[in-house]
Write an enzyme that holds these catalytic residues in place. Sequence first.
Site, PDB file in Angstrom:
ATOM      1  N   GLU A 282       0.864  -1.201   0.000  1.00 28.39           N
ATOM      2  CA  GLU A 282       0.000   0.000   0.000  1.00 28.39           C
ATOM      3  C   GLU A 282       0.898   1.249   0.000  1.00 28.39           C
ATOM      4  O   GLU A 282       1.964   1.239   0.621  1.00 28.39           O
ATOM      5  CB  GLU A 282      -0.829  -0.017   1.293  1.00 28.39           C
TER       6      GLU A 282
ATOM      7  N   ASN B 240      -6.895   6.396  -1.645  1.00 28.28           N
ATOM      8  CA  ASN B 240      -5.830   5.435  -1.381  1.00 28.28           C
ATOM      9  C   ASN B 240      -6.095   4.281  -2.355  1.00 28.28           C
ATOM     10  O   ASN B 240      -7.041   3.520  -2.181  1.00 28.28           O
ATOM     11  CB  ASN B 240      -5.910   4.995   0.086  1.00 28.28           C
TER      12      ASN B 240
HETATM   13  N1  CDV Z   1      -2.873   1.452   6.613  1.00 31.81           N
HETATM   14  C1  CDV Z   1      -3.805   0.843   7.355  1.00 31.81           C
HETATM   15  O1  CDV Z   1      -4.936   0.658   6.923  1.00 31.81           O
HETATM   16  N2  CDV Z   1      -3.407   0.443   8.610  1.00 31.81           N
HETATM   17  C2  CDV Z   1      -4.323  -0.151   9.553  1.00 31.81           C
HETATM   18  C3  CDV Z   1      -3.922   0.202  10.971  1.00 31.81           C
HETATM   19  C4  CDV Z   1      -4.229   1.631  11.269  1.00 31.81           C
HETATM   20  C5  CDV Z   1      -4.627  -0.621  11.985  1.00 31.81           C
HETATM   21  C6  CDV Z   1      -4.342  -1.665   9.440  1.00 31.81           C
HETATM   22  O2  CDV Z   1      -5.442  -2.229   9.479  1.00 31.81           O
HETATM   23  O3  CDV Z   1      -3.300  -2.305   9.348  1.00 31.81           O
END
Ligand code: CDV
Length: 316
Positions: A47, A110
């Site tokens: 990501e 995103n």
């Molecule tokens: N980038 C993310 O979506 N991170 C989330 C964190 C914040 C818990 C995840 O689910 O890994």
Amino acid sequence: MGRVITVGAAQLGAIARAEPRAQVVERMLALLAQAKAHGCDLVVFPELALTTFFPRWFFDKQEEIDAFFEREMPGPDTRRLFDSAQQLGIGFYLGYAELAQEEGRTRRFNTSILVDKRGRIISKYRKIHLPGHAEHEPWRRFQHLEKRYFEVGNLGWPVIRWAFGEHKGLFGMAICNDRRWPETYRVMGLQGVEMILLGYNTPVHNPPAPEHDALSHFHNELVMQSGAYQNGTWVVGVAKAGNEEGVEQIGNSIIVAPSGEIVAACTTTADELAIARCDLDLCDSYKSTTFNFARHREPEQYRLIVERKGAAPPPE
Ligand code: CDV
């Protein structure tokens, strides 16, 4: 023999805030070359793979935020990735921050894309489950401002039929926090998905619930293994890992079979490639038996229960 596709989970180590995109792309090109040497058909990057994980900071100037976004894909720095994939004959999944002009306004998502062996974008997904918060919360050791910087994705979860190797398969995408939600897998499972590709940035420390910190690897594996098994699909989950600007992020990139078993894993928190030969035909053994949706799901019952807002009262 089956419909085998060789997949590389191309984990990236930390990306410093000052690291130029061109340098990150260089690291990704090295992983692509390694993947080619190991016979990969498809490589999955994390990501927001092109920059540091910027939602960890509160910015009040829009131009500071927008510096992390891509206005075009491929753009000047990412073009080499597409050219190299085409030369090597490898498809790839890439996560990035997307700035789009849509409906007469600027929108920010995103996003992940799927690129085929000829360097063409064949599918796009915009993250639906945005974690974190929208306002500055100075009590946290670091911020998680995805709800401030991105809109909720508006493309659903597309599943496309494509051949990366010799055979066609059904491919879908998700991004990070999506992997914790059963709906992500089930919406694609209902479309017959055979391989879900997803990238993530997951801090070890969870500011609102530090008691979960020690379980971060366990939860990472739990959600992807259950999502894979319950939908009879391969899942490829890839981290941006390591100590990024003082925040420790998990690695633990894994390739999960439709049985729910982990068949390949990264063992460091640096740039690393984990590879698996994935037979898409294995999905059928689950999709046609235990998780034969047409035969065993009871959507009408689920609807009635939700409409009643809970279970029926016990019989007299
Ligand atoms: N980038 C993310 O979506 N991170 C989330 C964190 C914040 C818990 C995840 O689910 O890994």
